[in-house]
Design an enzyme around this catalytic site. Structure first.
Site, PDB file in Angstrom:
ATOM      1  N   ASP A  20       2.832-131.285  33.583  1.00  0.00           N
ATOM      2  CA  ASP A  20       1.907-130.300  32.992  1.00  0.00           C
ATOM      3  C   ASP A  20       2.179-128.881  33.461  1.00  0.00           C
ATOM      4  OD1 ASP A  20       0.650-132.494  31.782  1.00  0.00           O
ATOM      5  OD2 ASP A  20      -0.653-132.771  33.522  1.00  0.00           O
ATOM      6  N   HIS A  48       2.067-132.300  25.709  1.00  0.00           N
ATOM      7  CA  HIS A  48       2.546-130.921  25.758  1.00  0.00           C
ATOM      8  C   HIS A  48       1.745-130.098  24.756  1.00  0.00           C
ATOM      9  CE1 HIS A  48       6.643-132.958  26.872  1.00  0.00           C
ATOM     10  NE2 HIS A  48       5.746-133.074  27.827  1.00  0.00           N
TER      11      HIS A  48
HETATM   12  P1  GDP Z   1       3.571-129.702  29.775  1.00  0.00           P
HETATM   13  O1  GDP Z   1       3.166-131.130  29.807  1.00  0.00           O
HETATM   14  O2  GDP Z   1       4.476-129.337  30.902  1.00  0.00           O
HETATM   15  O3  GDP Z   1       4.113-129.267  28.446  1.00  0.00           O
HETATM   16  O4  GDP Z   1       2.247-128.863  30.030  1.00  0.00           O
HETATM   17  P2  GDP Z   1       0.803-129.115  29.352  1.00  0.00           P
HETATM   18  O5  GDP Z   1       0.871-128.672  27.934  1.00  0.00           O
HETATM   19  O6  GDP Z   1       0.317-130.488  29.630  1.00  0.00           O
HETATM   20  O7  GDP Z   1      -0.101-128.161  30.240  1.00  0.00           O
HETATM   21  C1  GDP Z   1       0.110-126.783  30.301  1.00  0.00           C
HETATM   22  C2  GDP Z   1      -1.137-126.057  29.762  1.00  0.00           C
HETATM   23  O8  GDP Z   1      -1.079-124.700  30.135  1.00  0.00           O
HETATM   24  C3  GDP Z   1      -1.220-126.070  28.234  1.00  0.00           C
HETATM   25  O9  GDP Z   1      -2.594-126.155  27.875  1.00  0.00           O
HETATM   26  C4  GDP Z   1      -0.651-124.715  27.829  1.00  0.00           C
HETATM   27  O10 GDP Z   1      -1.204-124.233  26.599  1.00  0.00           O
HETATM   28  C5  GDP Z   1      -1.116-123.866  28.980  1.00  0.00           C
HETATM   29  N1  GDP Z   1      -0.233-122.744  29.348  1.00  0.00           N
HETATM   30  C6  GDP Z   1       1.119-122.710  29.337  1.00  0.00           C
HETATM   31  N2  GDP Z   1       1.545-121.533  29.868  1.00  0.00           N
HETATM   32  C7  GDP Z   1       0.444-120.849  30.237  1.00  0.00           C
HETATM   33  C8  GDP Z   1       0.217-119.608  30.888  1.00  0.00           C
HETATM   34  O11 GDP Z   1       1.147-118.893  31.282  1.00  0.00           O
HETATM   35  N3  GDP Z   1      -1.077-119.259  31.134  1.00  0.00           N
HETATM   36  C9  GDP Z   1      -2.123-120.013  30.748  1.00  0.00           C
HETATM   37  N4  GDP Z   1      -3.355-119.581  31.031  1.00  0.00           N
HETATM   38  N5  GDP Z   1      -1.961-121.204  30.139  1.00  0.00           N
HETATM   39  C10 GDP Z   1      -0.686-121.616  29.897  1.00  0.00           C
HETATM   40  P1  IMO Z   2       3.831-134.259  30.983  1.00  0.00           P
HETATM   41  O1  IMO Z   2       5.093-134.467  30.193  1.00  0.00           O
HETATM   42  C1  IMO Z   2       1.151-135.353  34.260  1.00  0.00           C
HETATM   43  C2  IMO Z   2       1.490-139.441  35.783  1.00  0.00           C
HETATM   44  C3  IMO Z   2       0.194-140.193  35.533  1.00  0.00           C
HETATM   45  C4  IMO Z   2       0.210-141.139  36.714  1.00  0.00           C
HETATM   46  C5  IMO Z   2       1.685-141.494  36.854  1.00  0.00           C
HETATM   47  C6  IMO Z   2       2.079-142.813  36.208  1.00  0.00           C
HETATM   48  O2  IMO Z   2       2.649-133.924  30.132  1.00  0.00           O
HETATM   49  O3  IMO Z   2       4.055-133.307  32.101  1.00  0.00           O
HETATM   50  P2  IMO Z   2       2.319-143.588  33.675  1.00  0.00           P
HETATM   51  O4  IMO Z   2       1.308-143.671  32.577  1.00  0.00           O
HETATM   52  O5  IMO Z   2       3.484-142.709  33.343  1.00  0.00           O
HETATM   53  O6  IMO Z   2       2.751-144.928  34.191  1.00  0.00           O
HETATM   54  O7  IMO Z   2       1.530-142.888  34.905  1.00  0.00           O
HETATM   55  O8  IMO Z   2       2.405-140.437  36.221  1.00  0.00           O
HETATM   56  N1  IMO Z   2       2.071-138.801  34.594  1.00  0.00           N
HETATM   57  C7  IMO Z   2       1.872-137.522  34.274  1.00  0.00           C
HETATM   58  N2  IMO Z   2       1.107-136.569  34.835  1.00  0.00           N
HETATM   59  N3  IMO Z   2       1.896-135.049  33.183  1.00  0.00           N
HETATM   60  C8  IMO Z   2       2.678-135.984  32.612  1.00  0.00           C
HETATM   61  O9  IMO Z   2       3.525-135.713  31.591  1.00  0.00           O
HETATM   62  C9  IMO Z   2       2.678-137.294  33.140  1.00  0.00           C
HETATM   63  N4  IMO Z   2       3.318-138.447  32.816  1.00  0.00           N
HETATM   64  C10 IMO Z   2       2.942-139.355  33.723  1.00  0.00           C
HETATM   65  O10 IMO Z   2      -0.903-139.319  35.561  1.00  0.00           O
HETATM   66  O11 IMO Z   2      -0.179-140.463  37.878  1.00  0.00           O
HETATM   67 MG    MG Z   3       1.436-132.290  29.954  1.00  0.00          MG
END
Ligand code: GDP
Ligand code: IMO
Ligand code: MG
Length: 443
Positions: A20, A48
């Site tokens: 994340d 994402h």
């Molecule tokens: P990913 O799994 O690595 O793609 O990340 P996620 O989408 O799960 O979580 C990142 C969150 O941060 C999302 O809700 C994005 O819209 C948000 N985000 C990404 N870059 C920024 C930033 O620079 N500032 C803020 N405030 N939010 C961001």
């Molecule tokens: P993105 O791509 C955050 C974590 C789960 C759990 C562990 C194992 O959005 O960054 P699983 O269901 O994969 O067997 O869970 O891994 N986990 C993540 N945490 N972002 C993710 O993906 C994750 N993918 C798996 O929360 O702790």
């Molecule tokens: Mg994510």
């Protein structure tokens, strides 16, 4: 805006913490310059979020299996062999994106060799977690672990190619469902209504296969042809290095090599990758169980969570929050060979009087002057370390409206400079908001 990054070549995007970090945002941004966006690991455990502003209107997209590159109609999005596909979730994701106006036609390619997540994988994941009690991993419950376990087990695995052929599917599914039911009864005392029947599953999944058939291809061949033809390829790693099954904080990890498995997950050799951009949150978060040395289970952590909207895209769970950890990041930079970093969500830290960077770990029972700067990637060792912090003055200024790296407040620049020194990798991108335009590229 992206011109300082034009020499990157084929680029791998990898999460450097526990997921994340904002990988989706950077993939979406960079794919403007790429011909292919390739997802190569994990499954619908990933979430994402991408926000795009067009003419003042914000559109929000959530991706679980499809690369965020799909928002660029001229870029071919590939779900490669290393991904485990829940076809019901994938079809739902395709439908939602089409409803949102996204083109999903011949610009999406899916590997025939990707393994399939079945309902028994999700049930096995959930029953296993419930039975583990305090020792549970805190999985997403999406069946990821059991599906990768069946891939390694081979005789209980089903790939996308099998969904396209009734005879192949019928030869495998009944025996596998029977084995799973025996397992559920014996290990988890499953009730009769929890047991699964193969026939309705067969009909449902063969129909999924039919719906996915137009997208299915040999993606390894496709990618080799693209590479040889000099096409520009961006690789989207899901999850993150500290969740890597070999190099993460085992056993509190996911079941794929999310930091290191690009070649396994695509069939391309390492030489096909020219640059690796490590995606790093300006602080740390983690979902699920496992050690987290810099966690702030207090007002600081709460403030980060609320300012950063730190709730999971996939499960909605509140994310655990804490200070940035340069020990972990030095390690993940070494493991991935990151050539540049993108620091995300820096805006969330504005308004804190003090910012902290963890620069070392004090080892148990050895006093605070005995520290290690190498990350112990074993949960049982890691839970005993004490973080050693460097304290820096915060920056009160909000970052909205800043359009260039030089416009950042002096204390924000100092924070980034110290991070760069501690991690030893140049910071090339700084993100100050979720949208494409809220991104500063270093000249
Ligand atoms: P990913 O799994 O690595 O793609 O990340 P996620 O989408 O799960 O979580 C990142 C969150 O941060 C999302 O809700 C994005 O819209 C948000 N985000 C990404 N870059 C920024 C930033 O620079 N500032 C803020 N405030 N939010 C961001
Ligand atoms: P993105 O791509 C955050 C974590 C789960 C759990 C562990 C194992 O959005 O960054 P699983 O269901 O994969 O067997 O869970 O891994 N986990 C993540 N945490 N972002 C993710 O993906 C994750 N993918 C798996 O929360 O702790
Ligand atoms: Mg994510």
């Amino acid at each position: 805006m992206l011109s300082p990054l034009r020499h990157l070549g084929n680029t791998s995007i990898v999460g450097m913490q526990w997921g994340d970090e904002g990988k989706g945002k950077i993939v979406d941004l960079l794919t403007e310059q790429f011909d292919f966006a390739v997802r190569w690991n994990g499954g619908s455990n990933a979430g994402h979020t991408v926000k795009v502003h067009t003419n003042g209107v914000e559109k929000k997209y959530a991706f679980h299996l499809i690369p965020s590159g799909i928002l660029r109609p001229d870029c071919t999005s590939v779900i490669a062999n290393g991904v485990v596909i829940d076809p019901l979730k994938l079809l739902e994701e395709i439908d939602t994106l089409i409803t949102q106006g996204v083109k999903i036609e011949s610009n999406l390619k899916i590997s025939s060799h990707a393994h399939i997540v079945f309902p028994y994988h999700k049930l096995q994941d959930q029953l296993g977690e419930a039975a583990a009690g305090g020792g549970k991993i805190g999985t997403t419950g999406r069946g990821i672990g059991p599906c990768y376990a069946d891939k390694a087990n081979r005789s209980t695995a089903i790939r996308l190619v099998d969904l396209l052929d009734d005879d192949r599917l019928k030869a495998k599914l009944p025996g596998i469902v029977e084995q799973k039911n025996l397992l559920f009864k014996a290990l988890y005392n499953a009730a009769p209504d929890q047991l699964l029947e193969w026939e309705p599953m067969f009909e449902q999944y063969r129909s999924c296969g039919e719906q996915l058939r137009p997208f299915v291809t040999d993606t390894t061949r496709l990618l080799h042809t693209a590479w040889k033809a000099g096409k520009r390829i961006l690789f989207e790693g899901a999850n993150a290095v500290l969740l890597d099954v070999d190099h993460g904080t085992f056993p509190f990890v996911t079941s794929s090599n999310c930091g290191t498995g690009l070649s396994v997950g695509t069939g391309l050799p390492g030489a096909a990758v020219n640059s690796t951009i490590g995606i790093v949150k300006a602080y740390s978060t983690r979902v699920g169980s496992g050690p987290f040395p810099t966690e702030q289970d207090n007002e600081i952590g709460k403030r980060i969570r609320e300012r950063g909207h730190e709730y999971g895209t996939t499960t909605g769970r509140p994310r655990r929050c804490g200070w940035i950890d340069a020990v972990a990041l030095r390690y993940t930079a070494a493991i991935t060979g990151a050539t540049a970093l993108s620091i995300m969500l820096l805006d969330v830290l504005s308004g804190f009087d003090e910012l902290k960077i963890c620069t070392g770990y004090a080892l148990p029972g050895q006093g605070s002057d005995c520290t290690t700067d190498w990350f112990p990637a074993d949960a049982f060792e890691l839970q005993h370390v004490q973080p050693v912090y460097e304290s820096l003055a915060g920056f009160p200024e909000p970052l909205e409206g800043i359009t260039g790296f030089d416009g950042l407040p002096p204390n924000a620049k100092h924070y980034l400079a110290r991070l760069e020194q501690h991690i030893g990798v140049p910071i090339k991108i700084v993100s100050i908001g979720p949208s494409r335009h809220q991104t500063l590229i270093r000249p």
